[in-house]
Design a protein around this motif. Structure first.
Motif, PDB file in Angstrom:
ATOM      1  N   LEU A  35       0.828  -1.201   0.000  1.00  0.00           N
ATOM      2  CA  LEU A  35       0.000   0.000   0.000  1.00  0.00           C
ATOM      3  C   LEU A  35       0.866   1.257   0.000  1.00  0.00           C
ATOM      4  CD1 LEU A  35      -2.830   1.148   0.075  1.00  0.00           C
ATOM      5  CD2 LEU A  35      -2.766   0.989   2.557  1.00  0.00           C
ATOM      6  N   ASN A  82      -9.082  -0.129  -1.826  1.00  0.00           N
ATOM      7  CA  ASN A  82      -7.921  -0.918  -1.412  1.00  0.00           C
ATOM      8  C   ASN A  82      -6.669  -0.477  -2.128  1.00  0.00           C
ATOM      9  OD1 ASN A  82      -9.295  -2.507   0.400  1.00  0.00           O
ATOM     10  ND2 ASN A  82      -9.811  -4.042  -1.112  1.00  0.00           N
ATOM     11  N   CYS A  85      -3.807  -2.863  -3.926  1.00  0.00           N
ATOM     12  CA  CYS A  85      -2.650  -3.391  -3.210  1.00  0.00           C
ATOM     13  C   CYS A  85      -2.652  -4.912  -3.155  1.00  0.00           C
ATOM     14  CB  CYS A  85      -2.565  -2.818  -1.800  1.00  0.00           C
ATOM     15  SG  CYS A  85      -3.918  -3.296  -0.739  1.00  0.00           S
TER      16      CYS A  85
END
Length: 87
Positions: A35, A82, A85
């Motif tokens: 991330l 998200n 990632c």
């Protein structure tokens, strides 16, 4: 250790551990570096916590609004949240 400076050394890239299963990919130790590395370089270079927090919120808000305005299906919207990632 390389004797010369690599291009990636100035980009604040974290090493992502290799995972053998889906549970390992979801663990904080592997999901967090993925991330972090997916954030724009300009965002990763901010050292002031308050500034980072503010610009991160703006960045994530822009991701969500662009996904909403493009009428993407719910699954694609969740992947934008998200931030692709792989989690």
């Amino acid at each position: 250790m390389p004797t010369r400076e690599l291009r990636s050394s100035s980009q604040n890239i974290l090493v992502t551990p290799k995972c053998n299963n889906q549970y390992g990919k979801r663990a904080f130790a592997s999901a967090a570096p993925v991330l972090w590395n997916s954030l724009p370089t300009t965002l990763r270079e901010i050292y002031c916590y308050r500034t980072f927090k503010s610009i991160l919120k703006t960045h994530l808000f822009q991701l969500i609004t662009s996904a909403i305005h493009s009428n993407k299906p719910c699954d694609e919207l969740l992947s934008a949240i998200n931030y692709n990632c792989g989690v």
